[in-house]
Design an enzyme around this catalytic site. Structure first.
Site, short mmCIF file in Angstrom:
data_model
loop_
_atom_site.label_atom_id
_atom_site.label_comp_id
_atom_site.label_asym_id
_atom_site.label_seq_id
_atom_site.Cartn_x
_atom_site.Cartn_y
_atom_site.Cartn_z
N ARG A 330 3.74 3.19 6.06
CA ARG A 330 2.84 3.45 6.02
C ARG A 330 3.16 4.64 6.46
O ARG A 330 3.27 5.43 5.42
CB ARG A 330 1.54 3.34 6.79
N TYR A 334 3.63 6.99 3.31
CA TYR A 334 2.81 8.24 3.45
C TYR A 334 2.40 9.15 4.18
O TYR A 334 1.74 10.02 4.09
CB TYR A 334 0.75 7.35 3.31
N CYS A 361 18.13 -0.07 7.40
CA CYS A 361 19.50 1.16 7.20
C CYS A 361 18.15 1.36 5.88
O CYS A 361 19.09 1.27 4.74
CB CYS A 361 20.71 -0.08 5.78
N GLU A 362 18.12 2.37 6.24
CA GLU A 362 17.39 3.35 5.09
C GLU A 362 16.86 4.60 5.91
O GLU A 362 16.29 4.31 6.60
CB GLU A 362 16.02 2.42 5.11
N1 LLP Z 1 -13.21 -2.34 -1.56
C1 LLP Z 1 -11.99 -1.65 -2.03
C2 LLP Z 1 -11.74 -1.78 -3.58
C3 LLP Z 1 -10.72 -1.06 -2.49
O1 LLP Z 1 -10.01 -1.16 -3.09
C4 LLP Z 1 -10.46 -1.21 -0.62
C5 LLP Z 1 -8.68 -0.11 -0.53
C6 LLP Z 1 -11.02 -1.60 0.34
C7 LLP Z 1 -11.90 -1.58 -0.17
C8 LLP Z 1 -10.85 -0.47 1.70
O2 LLP Z 1 -11.05 0.14 2.00
P1 LLP Z 1 -10.69 0.34 3.57
O3 LLP Z 1 -11.97 0.76 3.97
O4 LLP Z 1 -9.94 -0.24 4.11
O5 LLP Z 1 -10.16 2.13 3.54
N2 LLP Z 1 -2.07 1.44 1.78
C9 LLP Z 1 -3.11 2.26 2.06
C10 LLP Z 1 -4.75 1.61 2.36
C11 LLP Z 1 -5.25 1.86 0.38
C12 LLP Z 1 -6.71 0.55 0.37
C13 LLP Z 1 -6.42 0.42 -0.86
N3 LLP Z 1 -8.19 0.15 -0.72
C14 LLP Z 1 -3.22 2.48 3.76
O6 LLP Z 1 -2.46 1.96 4.20
O7 LLP Z 1 -3.71 3.05 4.10
#
Ligand code: LLP
Length: 431
Positions: A330, A334, A361-362
């Protein structure tokens, strides 16, 4: 400490849910994902209790497994009375392998292939969340061939900028997720769904983004959905039984992040929705939410061992750890901030400024830049807090680094829930 289940002991070490990090590292090795089951349950209860209190009967939360999917989480989610959002057959398989009831699964995804649709139908999935017109036709056909009528929600985009970072904004108009309301296309989507003989349209879904700290974006979302719903009632006599308003509540990664008041926000949204329904002359729909991050993120801590500690003279100090982007990509993806501490000297002053780098290695393999921790020595344990969401789920084997083990803590006791990958695992698919 950032989370109340973290303390220090007489030896000055970090204690997680009553367990000394040194004992965890000695028994299970490092890097190690540590997950507080007690904290996960507390987080689940915030949703189940508030949703039952403020939304109409039949409203409930679905755990978004994309945040952290492994077999051991599903019995906890089931036990807490939640459903689950699954985004691939792999997640469906994992949930079912853990004994989670198929009828409590909601199947998401922008591109469900014909074979995936068939797999989900054969599993007896509770509800599809249909993303687009092609999928609608494919699902209608597949359900018809099986003599089934499949319950489904239609995924709509409401065009809201939730003021969060761009990579996780999924509710904007120009998006690959769902069908937009503002362009007028959602009407055709609903009409086609109502005409589809083998689909029962249970309502609408929309997800506006992630790491959202307030309720007002959800209130805006409710307004847009309601306006659309009122229009559709007038034109087609259709009343949505459910509004699934997605996931997205944020968590505290560092001291400067606010604490999100889940109950307060849910109460705000419910009040806003009820007022909007009254104005529009619509019954208040049952509400579904899909929290992922806010169920698991603050329940997770990753423990690493510090290796090389070096000074690039005139520049900075580096602390290298035995994991990094392979178990937590992450920061690399990000620039996400985390709270990092020297878990072996958790009560010593954090007076050493350093950058914590991973082992790949990055040059982007870092966990945190220019942070303050107690000066480590080689062999000290380094803890990164708030790693329960989107860490194990997004982990990888770059540089052939095996994935870490995971332990779950409950009532002061640890149990292994994911074993560490072996070198044999790394080559297990290779012929
Ligand atoms: N529902 C849908 C349709 C979604 O696309 C997502 C997250 C969630 C629920 C859950 O959202 P949450 O409550 O976890 O915010 N990889 C990124 C986060 C991508 C989220 C994608 N969708 C990160 O590490 O911050």
């Amino acid at each position: 400490m950032l989370y109340d289940y973290l303390t220090t002991n007489e030896e000055g070490r970090l204690v997680i849910g009553g367990v000394d990090v040194k004992d965890l590292a000695e028994e299970y090795g490092t890097p190690l994902y540590v997950l507080s089951e007690d904290r996960i349950r507390e987080n689940c209860r915030k949703y189940t209790a508030a949703m039952a209190k403020y939304f109409p009967e039949g409203s409930f939360p679905l755990y978004a497994g994309k945040a952290l999917c492994f077999k051991g989480i599903y019995p906890v989610i089931d036990d807490e009375g939640m459903g689950a959002d699954v985004v691939s057959p792999g997640e469906i398989f994992t949930a079912l392998a853990a004994g989670f009831p198929a009828e409590k699964l909601f199947f998401h995804g922008t591109n469900k292939t014909d074979s995936e649709i068939e797999y989900a139908l054969d599993c007896g999935i509770g509800c599809f969340v249909i993303d687009n017109m092609n999928e609608l036709a494919a699902l209608d056909k597949a359900a018809g061939e099986k003599g089934m009528k499949q319950k489904a929600l239609l995924r709509l985009t409401v065009g809201i900028d939730p003021h969060t970072f761009k990579a996780v904004q999924t509710g904007m108009i120009d998006s690959q997720f769902g069908i937009p309301i503002q362009t007028g296309q959602a009407e055709g989507f609903l009409k086609a769904a109502l005409d589809a003989e083998n689909i029962e349209v249970a309502g609408f879904h929309s997800h506006i983004g992630s790491q959202i700290m307030d309720s007002y974006q959800f209130c805006d979302q409710a307004d847009i959905l309601l306006e659309f719903a009122a229009d559709m009632k007038e034109k087609y006599g259709y009343t949505a039984e459910y509004f699934n308003i997605g996931g997205g509540f944020g968590v505290r990664y560092t001291e400067k992040d606010p604490t999100v008041d889940i109950e307060g926000n849910i109460s705000d949204i419910a009040e806003h929705l009820a007022a909007g329904c009254e104005k529009a002359g619509l019954p208040v729909p049952k509400v579904l939410m899909e929290p992922g991050r806010s169920i698991v993120a603050d329940a997770g801590v990753t423990i690493y061992e510090a290796g090389g500690i070096k000074t690039v003279e005139g520049y900075r100090e580096y602390v290298t750890i035995d994991g990094g982007m392979t178990d937590n990509p992450r920061f690399a993806l990000y620039g996400s901030e985390y709270t990092v501490l020297n878990a072996s000297r958790a009560d010593a002053p954090a007076d050493f400024e350093c950058t914590v780098a991973g082992r790949c290695c990055e040059s982007g393999d870092r966990i945190a830049e220019d942070i303050m921790i107690a000066r480590p020595e080689r062999g000290d344990l380094i803890a990164v807090l708030g790693t329960g969401a989107y860490n194990y789920a997004m982990s990888m084997n770059y540089n052939r680094v095996p994935r870490p083990a995971m332990v779950m803590l409950s009532g002061g006791k640890a149990r292994l829930v994911v074993r560490r990958q072996t070198f044999e695992d790394l080559i297990s698919c290779e012929l």
